[in-house]
Scaffold this motif. Structure first.
Motif, mmCIF file in Angstrom:
data_model
loop_
_atom_site.group_PDB
_atom_site.id
_atom_site.type_symbol
_atom_site.label_atom_id
_atom_site.label_comp_id
_atom_site.label_asym_id
_atom_site.label_seq_id
_atom_site.Cartn_x
_atom_site.Cartn_y
_atom_site.Cartn_z
ATOM 1 N N PRO A 1 0.823 -1.221 0.000
ATOM 2 C CA PRO A 1 0.000 0.000 0.000
ATOM 3 C C PRO A 1 0.852 1.263 0.000
ATOM 4 N N ALA A 2 0.357 2.291 -0.647
ATOM 5 C CA ALA A 2 1.038 3.589 -0.633
ATOM 6 C C ALA A 2 1.186 4.061 0.808
ATOM 7 N N GLY A 3 2.334 4.628 1.107
ATOM 8 C CA GLY A 3 2.586 5.116 2.453
ATOM 9 C C GLY A 3 3.195 4.088 3.369
ATOM 10 N N GLN A 4 3.341 2.842 2.884
ATOM 11 C CA GLN A 4 3.947 1.793 3.691
ATOM 12 C C GLN A 4 5.226 1.301 3.020
ATOM 13 N N THR A 5 6.054 0.585 3.783
ATOM 14 C CA THR A 5 7.272 -0.002 3.238
ATOM 15 C C THR A 5 7.366 -1.465 3.643
ATOM 16 N N ARG A 6 8.178 -2.200 2.895
ATOM 17 C CA ARG A 6 8.509 -3.578 3.225
ATOM 18 C C ARG A 6 10.013 -3.748 3.080
ATOM 19 N N THR A 7 10.584 -4.653 3.822
ATOM 20 C CA THR A 7 12.010 -4.943 3.664
ATOM 21 C C THR A 7 12.177 -5.966 2.536
ATOM 22 N N TYR A 8 13.400 -6.071 2.039
ATOM 23 C CA TYR A 8 13.678 -7.066 1.004
ATOM 24 C C TYR A 8 13.371 -8.461 1.526
ATOM 25 N N THR A 9 13.645 -8.689 2.800
ATOM 26 C CA THR A 9 13.353 -9.984 3.411
ATOM 27 C C THR A 9 11.857 -10.262 3.424
ATOM 28 N N GLU A 10 11.077 -9.248 3.747
ATOM 29 C CA GLU A 10 9.623 -9.422 3.779
ATOM 30 C C GLU A 10 9.068 -9.687 2.384
ATOM 31 N N VAL A 11 9.605 -9.034 1.366
ATOM 32 C CA VAL A 11 9.145 -9.284 -0.006
ATOM 33 C C VAL A 11 9.484 -10.710 -0.419
ATOM 34 N N ALA A 12 10.690 -11.174 -0.065
ATOM 35 C CA ALA A 12 11.086 -12.545 -0.395
ATOM 36 C C ALA A 12 10.134 -13.544 0.250
ATOM 37 N N PRO B 1 6.249 0.042 -7.503
ATOM 38 C CA PRO B 1 6.834 0.927 -6.481
ATOM 39 C C PRO B 1 8.004 0.321 -5.718
ATOM 40 N N CYS B 2 9.134 0.169 -6.403
ATOM 41 C CA CYS B 2 10.312 -0.353 -5.705
ATOM 42 C C CYS B 2 10.823 0.629 -4.653
ATOM 43 N N HIS B 3 10.336 1.875 -4.708
ATOM 44 C CA HIS B 3 10.737 2.839 -3.665
ATOM 45 C C HIS B 3 10.155 2.480 -2.304
ATOM 46 N N ARG B 4 9.188 1.566 -2.258
ATOM 47 C CA ARG B 4 8.592 1.166 -0.988
ATOM 48 C C ARG B 4 9.340 0.014 -0.321
ATOM 49 N N VAL B 5 10.485 -0.381 -0.874
ATOM 50 C CA VAL B 5 11.279 -1.464 -0.286
ATOM 51 C C VAL B 5 12.524 -0.858 0.358
ATOM 52 N N VAL B 6 12.762 -1.238 1.601
ATOM 53 C CA VAL B 6 13.878 -0.673 2.377
ATOM 54 C C VAL B 6 14.709 -1.808 2.974
ATOM 55 N N ARG B 7 15.829 -1.432 3.556
ATOM 56 C CA ARG B 7 16.685 -2.413 4.201
ATOM 57 C C ARG B 7 16.089 -2.882 5.521
ATOM 58 N N ASP C 1 17.207 -2.661 8.441
ATOM 59 C CA ASP C 1 17.345 -1.713 9.543
ATOM 60 C C ASP C 1 16.497 -0.455 9.344
ATOM 61 N N GLY C 2 15.700 -0.436 8.276
ATOM 62 C CA GLY C 2 14.828 0.703 8.015
ATOM 63 C C GLY C 2 15.438 1.782 7.153
ATOM 64 N N SER C 3 16.739 1.688 6.872
ATOM 65 C CA SER C 3 17.361 2.682 5.992
ATOM 66 C C SER C 3 16.882 2.484 4.560
ATOM 67 N N LEU C 4 16.999 3.525 3.773
ATOM 68 C CA LEU C 4 16.384 3.510 2.444
ATOM 69 C C LEU C 4 17.045 2.550 1.476
ATOM 70 N N GLY C 5 18.335 2.319 1.597
ATOM 71 C CA GLY C 5 19.014 1.467 0.634
ATOM 72 C C GLY C 5 19.208 2.199 -0.683
ATOM 73 N N GLY C 6 19.265 1.458 -1.781
ATOM 74 C CA GLY C 6 19.496 2.073 -3.080
ATOM 75 C C GLY C 6 18.202 2.423 -3.798
ATOM 76 N N TYR C 7 18.332 3.299 -4.787
ATOM 77 C CA TYR C 7 17.207 3.661 -5.650
ATOM 78 C C TYR C 7 17.797 4.276 -6.910
ATOM 79 N N GLN C 8 17.509 3.671 -8.053
ATOM 80 C CA GLN C 8 18.197 4.081 -9.271
ATOM 81 C C GLN C 8 17.867 5.505 -9.711
ATOM 82 N N TRP C 9 16.809 6.082 -9.169
ATOM 83 C CA TRP C 9 16.456 7.458 -9.537
ATOM 84 C C TRP C 9 16.923 8.467 -8.494
ATOM 85 N N GLY C 10 17.658 7.970 -7.485
ATOM 86 C CA GLY C 10 18.214 8.859 -6.481
ATOM 87 C C GLY C 10 17.527 8.719 -5.131
#
Length: 302
Positions: A232-243, A269-275, A277-286
């Motif tokens: 959902p918009a406004g939420q995030t998931r970790t890479y582990t949670e997506v896996a 929305p790959c921008h909704r995936v974070v590390r 530890d909650g940090s943003l990690g990478g994003y190809q658009w900055g």
């Protein structure tokens, strides 16, 4: 007891012996195109070929008639199509068969209606993409947003590429380099609805549920991208949670690679995936764009 074909058809939302779902799906019950689409959907749902008689029962016709329908509408046999689904080549097959668009979708079935639930199954090995989209007609438009410029590129099957950048000319040049063998045509009017949806997304508001997507990647990538669209918009998931969400908990690195190779910024929305530890990690658009997008979404949905 329902046949495997019937169950598969229900899985992908196809009616059995009734009217098609969706406002644009209005083919007559007895038309060859409708029978072929129902049979194709059943095989997509099953993940491969189905017995000829099961497909005939599903489409309320004889196996001989259905075989003729496949030859006239698509130009390949039902078994060939089922084999393409099983090997992940179905999308390439459909793209190469010009009769599909003319005889099926132009007759009433929307592209979205056929592909809306089949992304993971029809994930396409990116050979055509890697070859520069030879001879493919791609329409594009650019949108000025508060995040910068956004360029959208659409092929016959739907939206194929969305990128974010600070300079419009640089984005156009990037697309030309990415698809050097395609026929690129600017189509602002044709893609006006896409532009409106992208403006909405860059402001943090949802607005692309009905856009048909041409996801160009492997079956695994398509599965990941489908999972991202469910965040959902406004939420995030970790890479582990997506896996874990896609049933492959040990594929965290592969999930990260799928996010990094996503060509549909904002829409997938790959921008909704974070590390973890909650940090943003990478994003190809900055990372600034990623942080801004997440903030806008939280504000819009808060």
């Amino acid at each position: 007891m329902a046949t495997d074909a019937t169950a598969a058809a229900r899985t992908v939302g196809s009616p059995v012996g009734g009217t098609a779902t969706g406002p644009s799906e209005t083919l007559a019950l007895g038309s060859p195109a409708r029978r072929v689409v129902l049979a194709c959907r059943a095989m997509v749902g099953a993940g491969g070929p189905l017995p000829a008689q099961a497909l005939a029962d599903l489409t309320l016709t004889s196996s001989r008639q259905l075989a003729r329908d496949f030859r006239s509408v698509i130009g390949v046999t039902a078994r060939d199509f089922g084999a393409a689904v099983r090997t992940g080549e179905a999308r390439t097959l459909l793209r190469d068969l010009g009769q599909v668009t003319e005889a099926v979708f132009a007759a009433g079935y929307s592209v979205r209606g056929f592909y809306e639930e089949t992304g993971p199954t029809l994930g396409m090995p990116p050979r055509s993409f890697a070859a520069g989209a030879p001879s493919e007609l791609l329409r594009w438009t650019t949108v000025s947003t508060e995040l910068g410029w956004v360029i959208a590129v659409a092929g016959d099957l739907g939206l194929a590429d969305v990128r974010i950048g600070q300079e419009q000319d640089a984005l156009v040049a990037t697309i030309a380099a990415e698809y050097p063998r395609a026929r690129l045509v600017r189509a602002d009017e044709d893609l006006a609805a896409v532009a409106d949806a992208l403006r909405s997304l860059t402001a943090g508001r949802p607005g692309v549920a009905d856009l048909p997507l041409d996801l160009r990647g492997t079956a695994f990538q398509a599965t990941v991208w489908s999972a991202l669209r469910r965040i959902p918009a406004g939420q995030t998931r970790t890479y582990t949670e997506v896996a874990a969400e896609i049933g492959s908990p040990r594929s965290v690195r592969a999930v990260a690679r799928a996010c990094a190779t996503n060509h549909l910024a904002l829409v997938v929305p790959c921008h909704r995936v974070v590390r973890a530890d909650g940090s943003l990690g990478g994003y190809q658009w900055g990372l600034e764009v990623k942080e801004r997008l997440l903030d806008l979404e939280r504000r819009a949905t808060g």
